[in-house]
Design a protein around this motif. Structure first.
Motif, PDB file in Angstrom:
ATOM      1  N   THR A 139      -3.099  30.974  -8.587  1.00 25.71           N
ATOM      2  CA  THR A 139      -1.786  29.715  -8.163  1.00 25.71           C
ATOM      3  C   THR A 139      -1.391  30.965  -7.491  1.00 25.71           C
ATOM      4  O   THR A 139      -1.593  31.687  -7.368  1.00 25.71           O
ATOM      5  N   LEU A 140      -0.118  30.343  -6.903  1.00 27.52           N
ATOM      6  CA  LEU A 140       1.208  30.553  -6.237  1.00 27.52           C
ATOM      7  C   LEU A 140       2.479  30.431  -6.909  1.00 27.52           C
ATOM      8  O   LEU A 140       2.822  29.268  -6.564  1.00 27.52           O
ATOM      9  N   ALA A 141       3.696  31.565  -6.944  1.00 28.87           N
ATOM     10  CA  ALA A 141       4.497  31.008  -7.281  1.00 28.87           C
ATOM     11  C   ALA A 141       5.309  31.704  -6.322  1.00 28.87           C
ATOM     12  O   ALA A 141       5.774  32.732  -5.711  1.00 28.87           O
ATOM     13  N   LEU A 142       6.443  30.907  -5.449  1.00 31.61           N
ATOM     14  CA  LEU A 142       7.256  31.011  -4.536  1.00 31.61           C
ATOM     15  C   LEU A 142       8.482  30.860  -5.054  1.00 31.61           C
ATOM     16  O   LEU A 142       9.207  30.307  -5.436  1.00 31.61           O
ATOM     17  N   PHE A 143       9.092  32.425  -4.921  1.00 33.85           N
ATOM     18  CA  PHE A 143      10.856  32.229  -6.111  1.00 33.85           C
ATOM     19  C   PHE A 143      11.991  32.649  -5.195  1.00 33.85           C
ATOM     20  O   PHE A 143      11.881  33.683  -4.850  1.00 33.85           O
ATOM     21  N   HIS A 144      12.644  32.645  -6.117  1.00 31.74           N
ATOM     22  CA  HIS A 144      14.119  33.317  -5.445  1.00 31.74           C
ATOM     23  C   HIS A 144      14.687  32.708  -7.201  1.00 31.74           C
ATOM     24  O   HIS A 144      14.671  31.395  -7.352  1.00 31.74           O
ATOM     25  N   PRO A 145      15.867  33.956  -7.457  1.00 33.58           N
ATOM     26  CA  PRO A 145      16.811  34.100  -8.640  1.00 33.58           C
ATOM     27  C   PRO A 145      18.311  32.991  -8.347  1.00 33.58           C
ATOM     28  O   PRO A 145      18.431  32.652  -9.701  1.00 33.58           O
ATOM     29  N   ILE A 146      17.617  32.557  -7.266  1.00 38.05           N
ATOM     30  CA  ILE A 146      18.695  31.664  -6.733  1.00 38.05           C
ATOM     31  C   ILE A 146      18.673  30.181  -5.928  1.00 38.05           C
ATOM     32  O   ILE A 146      17.546  30.967  -5.507  1.00 38.05           O
ATOM     33  N   GLY A 147      18.902  28.932  -6.359  1.00 36.69           N
ATOM     34  CA  GLY A 147      18.385  27.834  -5.213  1.00 36.69           C
ATOM     35  C   GLY A 147      18.774  27.943  -3.930  1.00 36.69           C
ATOM     36  O   GLY A 147      20.078  29.372  -3.490  1.00 36.69           O
ATOM     37  N   ARG A 148      18.593  27.389  -3.129  1.00 34.67           N
ATOM     38  CA  ARG A 148      18.694  27.255  -2.086  1.00 34.67           C
ATOM     39  C   ARG A 148      20.574  27.008  -0.992  1.00 34.67           C
ATOM     40  O   ARG A 148      20.968  27.898  -0.490  1.00 34.67           O
ATOM     41  N   ALA A 149      20.531  26.401  -2.070  1.00 37.37           N
ATOM     42  CA  ALA A 149      22.169  26.251  -1.840  1.00 37.37           C
ATOM     43  C   ALA A 149      22.818  27.142  -1.827  1.00 37.37           C
ATOM     44  O   ALA A 149      24.022  27.369  -1.413  1.00 37.37           O
ATOM     45  N   ALA A 150      22.540  27.741  -3.096  1.00 30.38           N
ATOM     46  CA  ALA A 150      23.960  28.852  -3.633  1.00 30.38           C
ATOM     47  C   ALA A 150      23.584  30.151  -3.198  1.00 30.38           C
ATOM     48  O   ALA A 150      24.287  30.354  -2.809  1.00 30.38           O
ATOM     49  N   LEU A 151      22.757  30.264  -2.927  1.00 27.08           N
ATOM     50  CA  LEU A 151      21.629  31.189  -2.092  1.00 27.08           C
ATOM     51  C   LEU A 151      22.915  31.098  -0.123  1.00 27.08           C
ATOM     52  O   LEU A 151      23.377  32.160   0.075  1.00 27.08           O
ATOM     53  N   ALA A 152      22.597  30.277   0.274  1.00 25.65           N
ATOM     54  CA  ALA A 152      23.374  29.532   1.664  1.00 25.65           C
ATOM     55  C   ALA A 152      24.626  29.986   0.886  1.00 25.65           C
ATOM     56  O   ALA A 152      25.359  30.864   3.003  1.00 25.65           O
TER      57      ALA A 152
END
Length: 199
Positions: A139-152
């Motif tokens: 398995t692979l997990a691609l993660f970020h602690p906030i979503g795309r819109a919040a990061l932008a």
């Protein structure tokens, strides 16, 4: 070393010492994302682009003392920050480029990658290299602690249609790279895409 690598190293070297202090509340999000990998005791897992090693403690907890945890990062200053934080006790730290990992093929059960995809110089090739070191059905997990819109919004920019992390871009990118996406979540509080290594 390519200009892309030099830029990434300079970016993270300048921020390494204060990285954890800048994002002090991300721990529970990392733990929840690691849980999504479904790791078992004794599993072998790589934290690709591990930075200061914030995923290493939950990864170690998931695989137990009999498991193997490796954190690989391109930036020495990030690995030094991980060591200062004591996270080297949870996994072996490796100064390495995720584009050319010094690991045997099919030697891992899973890869965790926080915030990595935006920094990959050749995403398809680089994701294929991650697939190389994972066993079939791993398995692979691609993660970020906030979503795309919040990061932008945090970065003062807009989400664009060509964002690699958009579901309609990411699923085919993973498919071209030896993975099949199994779940996708893009919420204010997290971004998490899970994939399985295809045979």
């Amino acid at each position: 070393m390519s200009d892309d690598h030099t830029h990434v190293q300079e970016f993270f070297t300048a921020r390494a010492a204060h990285w954890d202090a800048k994002f002090p509340d991300d721990g529970p999000a990392y733990a929840a994302a690691v849980a999504g990998l479904g790791l078992r005791a004794g599993d072998r897992v790589l934290d690709a682009g591990c930075g200061t090693g914030r995923a290493l403690p939950p990864l170690r907890a998931a695989v137990g003392p009999s498991g193997v945890v490796v954190g690989a990062d391109l930036t020495q200053a990030m690995l030094a920050a991980a060591t200062r934080a004591g996270r080297h006790r949870d996994g072996r730290l490796l100064l390495a480029d995720v584009a050319a990992l010094p690991l045997r093929s099919a030697s891992l059960d899973a890869v965790f990658a926080a915030g990595l995809i935006a920094h990959l110089p050749r995403p398809s090739d680089n994701l294929r290299e991650l697939a190389r070191v994972v066993r079939p059905n791993g398995t692979l997990a691609l993660f970020h602690p906030i979503g795309r819109a919040a990061l932008a919004a945090r970065q003062g920019r807009r989400v664009t249609p060509d964002d690699l992390r958009a579901e309609n871009n990411l699923a085919p990118l993973l498919a071209r790279s030896g993975w099949r996406m199994t779940s996708y979540a893009d919420e204010d509080a997290r971004f998490l895409a899970l994939a399985v290594r295809v045979n």
